[in-house]
Motif scaffolding. Sequence first.
Motif, short mmCIF file in Angstrom:
data_model
loop_
_atom_site.label_atom_id
_atom_site.label_comp_id
_atom_site.label_asym_id
_atom_site.label_seq_id
_atom_site.Cartn_x
_atom_site.Cartn_y
_atom_site.Cartn_z
N ALA A 25 0.87 -1.19 0.00
CA ALA A 25 0.00 0.00 0.00
C ALA A 25 0.89 1.23 0.00
N VAL A 26 0.44 2.27 -0.67
CA VAL A 26 1.24 3.49 -0.78
C VAL A 26 0.41 4.69 -0.32
N ASP A 27 1.11 5.77 0.02
CA ASP A 27 0.40 6.98 0.41
C ASP A 27 -0.29 7.59 -0.81
N LEU A 28 -1.23 8.46 -0.54
CA LEU A 28 -2.03 9.06 -1.61
C LEU A 28 -1.16 9.86 -2.58
N GLY A 29 -0.14 10.52 -2.08
CA GLY A 29 0.75 11.30 -2.95
C GLY A 29 1.46 10.44 -3.98
N THR A 30 1.91 9.27 -3.57
CA THR A 30 2.58 8.35 -4.49
C THR A 30 1.60 7.84 -5.54
N ALA A 31 0.40 7.47 -5.09
CA ALA A 31 -0.62 6.99 -6.03
C ALA A 31 -1.02 8.10 -7.01
N ASN A 32 -1.15 9.31 -6.50
CA ASN A 32 -1.48 10.45 -7.37
C ASN A 32 -0.41 10.61 -8.45
N ARG A 33 0.84 10.50 -8.05
CA ARG A 33 1.94 10.66 -9.01
C ARG A 33 1.88 9.57 -10.07
N ALA A 34 1.60 8.34 -9.65
CA ALA A 34 1.52 7.22 -10.60
C ALA A 34 0.39 7.44 -11.60
N LEU A 35 -0.69 8.05 -11.15
CA LEU A 35 -1.85 8.28 -12.02
C LEU A 35 -1.80 9.62 -12.75
N GLY A 36 -0.81 10.44 -12.41
CA GLY A 36 -0.72 11.75 -13.04
C GLY A 36 -1.74 12.74 -12.50
N LEU A 37 -2.20 12.51 -11.27
CA LEU A 37 -3.17 13.42 -10.64
C LEU A 37 -2.45 14.44 -9.78
N GLY A 38 -2.99 15.61 -9.70
CA GLY A 38 -2.47 16.63 -8.80
C GLY A 38 -2.90 16.32 -7.38
N ARG A 39 -2.24 16.93 -6.41
CA ARG A 39 -2.52 16.69 -4.99
C ARG A 39 -3.96 17.01 -4.64
N SER A 40 -4.43 18.18 -5.04
CA SER A 40 -5.79 18.61 -4.69
C SER A 40 -6.84 17.70 -5.30
N LYS A 41 -6.69 17.36 -6.55
CA LYS A 41 -7.67 16.50 -7.22
C LYS A 41 -7.68 15.11 -6.61
N GLY A 42 -6.51 14.56 -6.33
CA GLY A 42 -6.43 13.24 -5.71
C GLY A 42 -7.08 13.21 -4.34
N CYS A 43 -6.83 14.23 -3.53
CA CYS A 43 -7.45 14.31 -2.21
C CYS A 43 -8.96 14.45 -2.32
N GLU A 44 -9.40 15.27 -3.24
CA GLU A 44 -10.84 15.47 -3.45
C GLU A 44 -11.51 14.15 -3.83
N LEU A 45 -10.92 13.41 -4.76
CA LEU A 45 -11.47 12.13 -5.20
C LEU A 45 -11.50 11.12 -4.05
N ALA A 46 -10.44 11.08 -3.25
CA ALA A 46 -10.38 10.15 -2.13
C ALA A 46 -11.45 10.49 -1.08
N LYS A 47 -11.60 11.76 -0.77
CA LYS A 47 -12.56 12.19 0.26
C LYS A 47 -13.99 11.88 -0.12
N CYS A 48 -14.32 11.98 -1.39
CA CYS A 48 -15.71 11.74 -1.80
C CYS A 48 -15.93 10.32 -2.31
N GLY A 49 -14.93 9.43 -2.13
CA GLY A 49 -15.09 8.03 -2.52
C GLY A 49 -15.07 7.78 -4.01
N GLN A 50 -14.44 8.67 -4.77
CA GLN A 50 -14.41 8.57 -6.22
C GLN A 50 -13.02 8.26 -6.79
N TYR A 51 -12.06 7.92 -5.91
CA TYR A 51 -10.72 7.61 -6.39
C TYR A 51 -10.80 6.39 -7.30
N PRO A 52 -10.02 6.32 -8.36
CA PRO A 52 -10.17 5.24 -9.34
C PRO A 52 -9.79 3.83 -8.85
N CYS A 53 -9.22 3.71 -7.66
CA CYS A 53 -8.98 2.39 -7.08
C CYS A 53 -9.18 2.49 -5.57
#
Length: 77
Positions: A25-53
């Motif tokens: 398991a990796v931190d959200l920042g690492t996953a965001n980088r792997a997916l090419g997502l910015g920090r704010s967008k990745g956090c937003e997706l995670a908070k609302c249950g919409q992260y792609p994995c």
Amino acid sequence: MRESHTTRPVVRGMAKDELLALPAAVDLGTANRALGLGRSKGCELAKCGQYPCRVLRLGNSYRVVTAELQALLGLAA
């Protein structure tokens, strides 16, 4: 005289060997980088249950299951 500002290059994405070497398991920042997502967008997706994995909430932090991240990126073993 003008001051010159040095900026670090923005690194997006990860190489295949980096992705395959990640822990279970990796931190959200690492996953965001792997997916090419910015920090704010990745956090937003995670908070609302919409992260792609799958994202695990551990206290105040998020962890992303690496196997699902790799499968999403077409690197499933």
